[in-house]
Design a protein around this motif. Structure first.
Motif, PDB file in Angstrom:
ATOM      1  N   GLN A  31     100.726  75.450  39.239  1.00  0.00           N
ATOM      2  CA  GLN A  31      99.983  74.404  39.932  1.00  0.00           C
ATOM      3  C   GLN A  31      99.586  73.298  38.943  1.00  0.00           C
ATOM      4  OE1 GLN A  31      99.542  74.398  43.225  1.00  0.00           O
ATOM      5  NE2 GLN A  31     100.604  76.358  43.392  1.00  0.00           N
ATOM      6  N   PRO A  32      99.257  72.112  39.439  1.00  0.00           N
ATOM      7  CA  PRO A  32      98.808  71.041  38.529  1.00  0.00           C
ATOM      8  C   PRO A  32      97.601  71.463  37.693  1.00  0.00           C
ATOM      9  CG  PRO A  32      99.287  70.146  40.700  1.00  0.00           C
ATOM     10  CD  PRO A  32      99.345  71.640  40.831  1.00  0.00           C
ATOM     11  N   GLN A  33      96.702  72.235  38.317  1.00  0.00           N
ATOM     12  CA  GLN A  33      95.557  72.749  37.582  1.00  0.00           C
ATOM     13  C   GLN A  33      95.761  74.237  37.296  1.00  0.00           C
ATOM     14  OE1 GLN A  33      91.933  71.665  39.585  1.00  0.00           O
ATOM     15  NE2 GLN A  33      92.375  69.489  39.526  1.00  0.00           N
ATOM     16  N   THR A  34      94.846  74.800  36.530  1.00  0.00           N
ATOM     17  CA  THR A  34      94.989  76.177  36.080  1.00  0.00           C
ATOM     18  C   THR A  34      93.995  77.066  36.815  1.00  0.00           C
ATOM     19  OG1 THR A  34      95.650  75.387  33.892  1.00  0.00           O
ATOM     20  CG2 THR A  34      94.966  77.687  34.049  1.00  0.00           C
ATOM     21  N   ALA A  35      94.480  78.212  37.294  1.00  0.00           N
ATOM     22  CA  ALA A  35      93.621  79.146  38.019  1.00  0.00           C
ATOM     23  C   ALA A  35      92.506  79.656  37.117  1.00  0.00           C
ATOM     24  CB  ALA A  35      94.446  80.313  38.544  1.00  0.00           C
ATOM     25  N   GLY A  36      91.323  79.827  37.694  1.00  0.00           N
ATOM     26  CA  GLY A  36      90.169  80.270  36.921  1.00  0.00           C
ATOM     27  C   GLY A  36      90.385  81.592  36.224  1.00  0.00           C
ATOM     28  N   VAL A  37      91.089  82.541  36.875  1.00  0.00           N
ATOM     29  CA  VAL A  37      91.303  83.851  36.259  1.00  0.00           C
ATOM     30  C   VAL A  37      92.182  83.735  35.023  1.00  0.00           C
ATOM     31  CG1 VAL A  37      93.323  84.439  37.676  1.00  0.00           C
ATOM     32  CG2 VAL A  37      91.869  86.268  36.737  1.00  0.00           C
ATOM     33  N   SER A  72     100.964  77.909  25.263  1.00  0.00           N
ATOM     34  CA  SER A  72     101.896  77.517  26.316  1.00  0.00           C
ATOM     35  C   SER A  72     101.139  77.450  27.637  1.00  0.00           C
ATOM     36  CB  SER A  72     103.056  78.512  26.406  1.00  0.00           C
ATOM     37  OG  SER A  72     102.562  79.824  26.570  1.00  0.00           O
ATOM     38  N   ARG A  73     101.810  77.038  28.669  1.00  0.00           N
ATOM     39  CA  ARG A  73     101.170  76.966  29.980  1.00  0.00           C
ATOM     40  C   ARG A  73     100.825  78.377  30.439  1.00  0.00           C
ATOM     41  NH1 ARG A  73     100.853  73.026  34.147  1.00  0.00           N
ATOM     42  NH2 ARG A  73      98.841  73.578  35.068  1.00  0.00           N
ATOM     43  N   LEU A  74      99.538  78.608  30.741  1.00  0.00           N
ATOM     44  CA  LEU A  74      99.062  79.964  31.000  1.00  0.00           C
ATOM     45  C   LEU A  74      99.769  80.614  32.177  1.00  0.00           C
ATOM     46  CD1 LEU A  74      95.196  79.554  30.526  1.00  0.00           C
ATOM     47  CD2 LEU A  74      96.960  80.008  28.821  1.00  0.00           C
ATOM     48  N   ALA A  75     100.024  79.863  33.224  1.00  0.00           N
ATOM     49  CA  ALA A  75     100.633  80.446  34.417  1.00  0.00           C
ATOM     50  C   ALA A  75     102.032  80.973  34.150  1.00  0.00           C
ATOM     51  CB  ALA A  75     100.674  79.407  35.534  1.00  0.00           C
ATOM     52  N   THR A  76     102.632  80.560  33.023  1.00  0.00           N
ATOM     53  CA  THR A  76     103.987  81.021  32.717  1.00  0.00           C
ATOM     54  C   THR A  76     104.027  82.033  31.587  1.00  0.00           C
ATOM     55  OG1 THR A  76     104.433  79.298  31.053  1.00  0.00           O
ATOM     56  CG2 THR A  76     104.820  78.738  33.365  1.00  0.00           C
ATOM     57  N   SER A  77     102.895  82.272  30.913  1.00  0.00           N
ATOM     58  CA  SER A  77     102.962  83.066  29.683  1.00  0.00           C
ATOM     59  C   SER A  77     102.091  84.315  29.676  1.00  0.00           C
ATOM     60  CB  SER A  77     102.575  82.181  28.490  1.00  0.00           C
ATOM     61  OG  SER A  77     101.271  81.644  28.656  1.00  0.00           O
ATOM     62  N   LEU A  78     100.977  84.342  30.390  1.00  0.00           N
ATOM     63  CA  LEU A  78     100.111  85.515  30.356  1.00  0.00           C
ATOM     64  C   LEU A  78     100.781  86.702  31.053  1.00  0.00           C
ATOM     65  CD1 LEU A  78      96.596  83.984  31.121  1.00  0.00           C
ATOM     66  CD2 LEU A  78      97.320  85.052  28.999  1.00  0.00           C
ATOM     67  N   PRO A  79     100.596  87.926  30.540  1.00  0.00           N
ATOM     68  CA  PRO A  79     101.103  89.111  31.247  1.00  0.00           C
ATOM     69  C   PRO A  79     100.537  89.141  32.664  1.00  0.00           C
ATOM     70  CG  PRO A  79     100.390  89.690  29.032  1.00  0.00           C
ATOM     71  CD  PRO A  79      99.938  88.282  29.272  1.00  0.00           C
ATOM     72  N   PHE A  90      91.291  90.763  37.455  1.00  0.00           N
ATOM     73  CA  PHE A  90      91.758  90.550  38.817  1.00  0.00           C
ATOM     74  C   PHE A  90      91.196  89.212  39.306  1.00  0.00           C
ATOM     75  CE2 PHE A  90      92.311  95.005  38.260  1.00  0.00           C
ATOM     76  CZ  PHE A  90      93.241  95.450  39.182  1.00  0.00           C
ATOM     77  N   GLY A  91      92.035  88.422  39.972  1.00  0.00           N
ATOM     78  CA  GLY A  91      91.554  87.143  40.482  1.00  0.00           C
ATOM     79  C   GLY A  91      92.470  86.570  41.536  1.00  0.00           C
ATOM     80  N   GLY A  92      91.952  85.590  42.251  1.00  0.00           N
ATOM     81  CA  GLY A  92      92.732  84.923  43.285  1.00  0.00           C
ATOM     82  C   GLY A  92      93.633  83.859  42.700  1.00  0.00           C
ATOM     83  N   LEU A  93      94.877  83.801  43.208  1.00  0.00           N
ATOM     84  CA  LEU A  93      95.848  82.843  42.700  1.00  0.00           C
ATOM     85  C   LEU A  93      96.477  82.023  43.817  1.00  0.00           C
ATOM     86  CD1 LEU A  93      97.583  84.914  39.899  1.00  0.00           C
ATOM     87  CD2 LEU A  93      96.195  82.888  39.623  1.00  0.00           C
ATOM     88  N   LEU A  94      95.725  81.832  44.885  1.00  0.00           N
ATOM     89  CA  LEU A  94      96.225  80.967  45.941  1.00  0.00           C
ATOM     90  C   LEU A  94      96.075  79.507  45.515  1.00  0.00           C
ATOM     91  CD1 LEU A  94      94.837  82.736  49.124  1.00  0.00           C
ATOM     92  CD2 LEU A  94      97.091  82.964  48.060  1.00  0.00           C
ATOM     93  N   PRO A  95      97.026  78.655  45.918  1.00  0.00           N
ATOM     94  CA  PRO A  95      96.959  77.243  45.515  1.00  0.00           C
ATOM     95  C   PRO A  95      95.633  76.595  45.915  1.00  0.00           C
ATOM     96  CG  PRO A  95      99.088  77.736  46.490  1.00  0.00           C
ATOM     97  CD  PRO A  95      98.230  78.948  46.714  1.00  0.00           C
ATOM     98  N   PHE A  96      95.087  75.790  44.970  1.00  0.00           N
ATOM     99  CA  PHE A  96      93.883  74.983  45.183  1.00  0.00           C
ATOM    100  C   PHE A  96      92.625  75.832  45.392  1.00  0.00           C
ATOM    101  CE2 PHE A  96      97.574  72.858  47.206  1.00  0.00           C
ATOM    102  CZ  PHE A  96      97.796  71.919  46.208  1.00  0.00           C
ATOM    103  N   GLU A  97      92.669  77.105  44.995  1.00  0.00           N
ATOM    104  CA  GLU A  97      91.494  77.968  45.054  1.00  0.00           C
ATOM    105  C   GLU A  97      91.038  78.278  43.649  1.00  0.00           C
ATOM    106  OE1 GLU A  97      91.346  81.810  47.038  1.00  0.00           O
ATOM    107  OE2 GLU A  97      91.704  80.810  48.942  1.00  0.00           O
ATOM    108  N   ASP A  98      89.800  77.938  43.318  1.00  0.00           N
ATOM    109  CA  ASP A  98      89.240  78.228  42.009  1.00  0.00           C
ATOM    110  C   ASP A  98      90.176  77.752  40.888  1.00  0.00           C
ATOM    111  OD1 ASP A  98      87.429  79.195  40.116  1.00  0.00           O
ATOM    112  OD2 ASP A  98      88.448  81.140  39.995  1.00  0.00           O
ATOM    113  N   GLU A  99      90.518  76.484  40.904  1.00  0.00           N
ATOM    114  CA  GLU A  99      91.374  75.908  39.868  1.00  0.00           C
ATOM    115  C   GLU A  99      90.577  74.881  39.057  1.00  0.00           C
ATOM    116  OE1 GLU A  99      95.854  76.205  41.733  1.00  0.00           O
ATOM    117  OE2 GLU A  99      94.728  74.350  42.028  1.00  0.00           O
TER     118      GLU A  99
END
Length: 644
Positions: A297-303, A223-230, A261-270
């Motif tokens: 986001q349209p892309q997926t965060a690196g973390v 599934s889409r990672l931003a919606t499914s990972l703990p 741990f990672g950054g989840l600001l839009p358009f950062e490391d995506e």
């Protein structure tokens, strides 16, 4: 059927051509199909394959995810505690949160942050005083205390400050660089063994979790990672760690897991990842901290990508390259299937077969995913379609063209239907045949002997050929088949070897049209004294081949044929150009003007028959005694003008 036809005896017969086209088509399918492996579009198809799997093949069983994510998101940065702290000065906060998840039972902790600056080295620009000296000590202490369990990141252009590297040790600094496929999408990870000594953060965390992965693999997201990972916000971890109840919740979130741990600001490391077409998971069905989740986001965060790759390896949710030779064998099998379809199926159904071949290839790739093998999804479909197209082109351009040439050439000697059958099967029909109801015609040139006495042999042949050509055109026009030429006569058949709906009517129409064209035939041949006599009879005959293995002829045989030749004698006696038996007359519509001209027993027959003619002026060679002079002066009739 028996083999041995002359067509098959050629240097390169149909069977050899079929085999050659099949081989060429199969090889073309194999080569082009294998070239689809790692094609620029293959990644897109692979991601769609994951989408199909997620939507239609998921078992519904869920297991606890082995990796959780703590994000420095906008909610954390906007919180009362962190809103006034610059991001470069958050090492104490990271140390507190990291220690909290370790105390809660985390297996290992990875920071997708470079920590390139140390607050200890910052000085007051006006006084030069190191006013933040010791600011980073909590994180340094945390890193030192948890060596082997805590890892921080470095990238191509960013490395941790030397004070953090010294505290955590060289083995605690690992690369978070991810590789992309040729379409720019992150899918594959190649671990470096041993995992504990690998330069990659992914491998270090896998090693800390006791993974035994040893070869390159592609993670299969569900599934889409931003919606499914703990997931928890950084501020949630800090808040929960302050109370007994919160620490219990934190333990439930972290225990037995790797925490990233990672950054989840839009358009950062995506990055673009293979989860981009996958369905979203409802917030009620996933583990999420009190602060909620950042928007997708349209892309997926690196973390998230790091977490999914690690989680896939720990939960066997990945696929590896197929065993050596499997892709080639699969491609060849689909190529053979496509070649066979292209050669032996009608052209109009080939698009459907292509769709089926593509679906079958996708199905094989889906089955491979379930078995943990990533079978390039484009190879089998491309092999099938390419081989099918090549074979179909070969069939149309070579086989059917050759068959049409054979039919055209030998059609002057045999029935086209018989030639088509032999050209297709490359076999001669068995001697004998089938019984069919036909109409047999004998068409004789009247006065041929007298004409041949006064003409040179070459002129005789010219006259006969011109006469037979014009008569043959009419016979063919009315669906008849010229069985043979007998000197100055033609034997024709209706309803064999082809099928004619009303052979009696077709034969009579043809006979009348031939007689009506007698003046034209005379003009063509230049013989004013030329005349014709036609006899027709209907009944059962044996239709097929007679002769032997070395010489044979396609013909009709039986009493019906003999009777037709006897009817001609009646036409001669009664001086009419057309005589037809009772069996033919019975098959004609009532509108045909029939006139009985004779009843009796023909020579060689044991029963009496009635013989008829068409009561129209042009049928009679002499004035019809039963007709008036006015009737005989009327223009020649046409069967289409007969009263209905």
């Amino acid at each position: 059927m028996k083999p041995g036809g002359r067509i098959a005896d050629s240097a390169l017969g149909r069977k050899q051509l079929v085999l050659l086209i099949a081989v060429v088509a199969s090889l073309a399918g194999l080569v082009v199909g294998l070239s689809a492996n790692k094609a620029i579009w293959e990644g897109w198809v692979t991601d769609r394959l994951f989408q199909l799997r997620a939507n239609f093949i998921q078992s519904g069983e869920t297991a606890s995810a082995p990796v959780a994510v703590v994000g420095l998101d906008q909610a954390s940065l906007d919180s009362e505690r962190l809103s006034r702290i610059p991001r470069v000065l958050m090492t104490p906060v990271m140390a507190e949160a990291g220690q909290a998840v370790i105390d809660a039972g985390a297996t290992a902790v990875g920071f997708d942050f470079v920590f390139a600056y140390s607050a200890d080295s910052f000085v007051d620009p006006s006084t030069g005083e190191a006013r933040l000296s010791g600011f980073d000590r909590p994180f340094q202490t945390f890193a030192y205390r948890n060596r082997g369990k805590v890892f921080i990141a470095h990238t191509e252009i960013g490395v941790p400050h030397r004070s953090f590297t010294a505290a955590i040790g060289a083995g605690g600094v690992r690369s978070v660089i991810v590789s992309t496929d040729n379409d720019g999408i992150v899918r594959k990870h190649t671990p470096q063994l041993p995992l504990d000594d690998s330069p990659h953060l992914i491998d270090a965390l896998l090693g800390a979790a006791g993974s035994d992965v040893s070869e390159a693999f592609v993670s299969i997201p569900d599934s889409r990672l931003a919606t499914s990972l703990p997931y928890m916000s950084l501020i949630d971890v800090l808040t929960l760690s302050q109370s007994e109840e919160g620490r219990a919740a934190l333990k439930e979130f972290s225990s037995g897991r790797i925490v990233l741990f990672g950054g989840l600001l839009p358009f950062e490391d995506e990055h673009l990842y293979s989860d981009r077409f996958l369905p979203h998971v409802s917030a009620a069905d996933v583990e999420t901290g009190p602060g909620g989740r950042p928007r997708v986001q349209p892309q997926t965060a690196g973390v998230f990508i790091l977490a999914d790759v690690i989680g896939a390896a720990l939960s066997d949710r990945y696929a590896v390259a197929p065993p050596r030779g499997l892709l080639t064998a699969l491609s060849f099998a689909f190529a053979i299937a496509g070649a066979v379809a292209g050669l032996f199926l009608p052209l109009m159904v080939l698009p459907l077969i292509a769709v089926f071949g593509i679906a079958a290839g996708i199905g094989v790739s889906l089955a491979g995913l379930e078995a943990g093998i990533l079978i390039a999804p484009g190879v089998a479909p491309v092999s099938c379609v390419m081989a099918m197209v090549t074979a179909a082109v070969g069939k149309v351009s070579i086989l059917q063209r050759r068959q049409r040439s054979l039919v055209r050439l030998f059609g002057h000697y045999l029935a086209p239907d018989v030639i088509k059958h032999m050209a297709t099967s490359e076999q001669l029909p068995e001697l004998g045949g089938d019984t069919r109801h036909v109409v047999v015609a004998f068409i004789d040139i009247v006065g041929f002997t007298k004409m041949s006495e006064k003409l040179a042999d070459r002129d005789v042949v010219r006259v006969v050929n011109a006469c037979f050509d014009r008569i043959g055109q009419t016979i063919t026009k009315h669906q008849g088949y010229i069985d043979k030429y007998i000197g100055d006569a033609i034997m024709a058949v209706w309803n064999a070897p082809n099928t004619v709906d009303n052979p009696e009517q077709s034969a009579v129409d043809a006979a009348h049209e031939i007689i009506a064209s007698l003046d034209e035939i005379k003009e063509i041949t230049g013989e004013a004294g030329l005349d014709l006599r036609i006899a027709l009879n209907a009944g059962p005959v044996l239709v097929g081949d007679i002769g032997g293995e070395h010489r044979r002829s396609f013909t009709v045989m039986g009493t019906t044929v003999n009777t037709a030749s006897r009817v001609e004698s009646v036409a001669k006696d009664k001086k009419v150009r057309l005589a037809l038996s009772q069996s033919v007359a019975d098959g004609l519509p009532k509108r045909y003007p029939l006139q009985e001209i004779w009843t009796g027993q023909l020579r060689g027959l044991s029963t009496e028959i009635a013989v008829y003619t068409l009561d129209v002026p042009e049928i009679y060679m002499e004035k019809n005694p039963a007709s008036s002079d006015d009737e005989n002066r009327q223009p020649k009739s046409n069967l289409l003008e007969f009263p209905r």
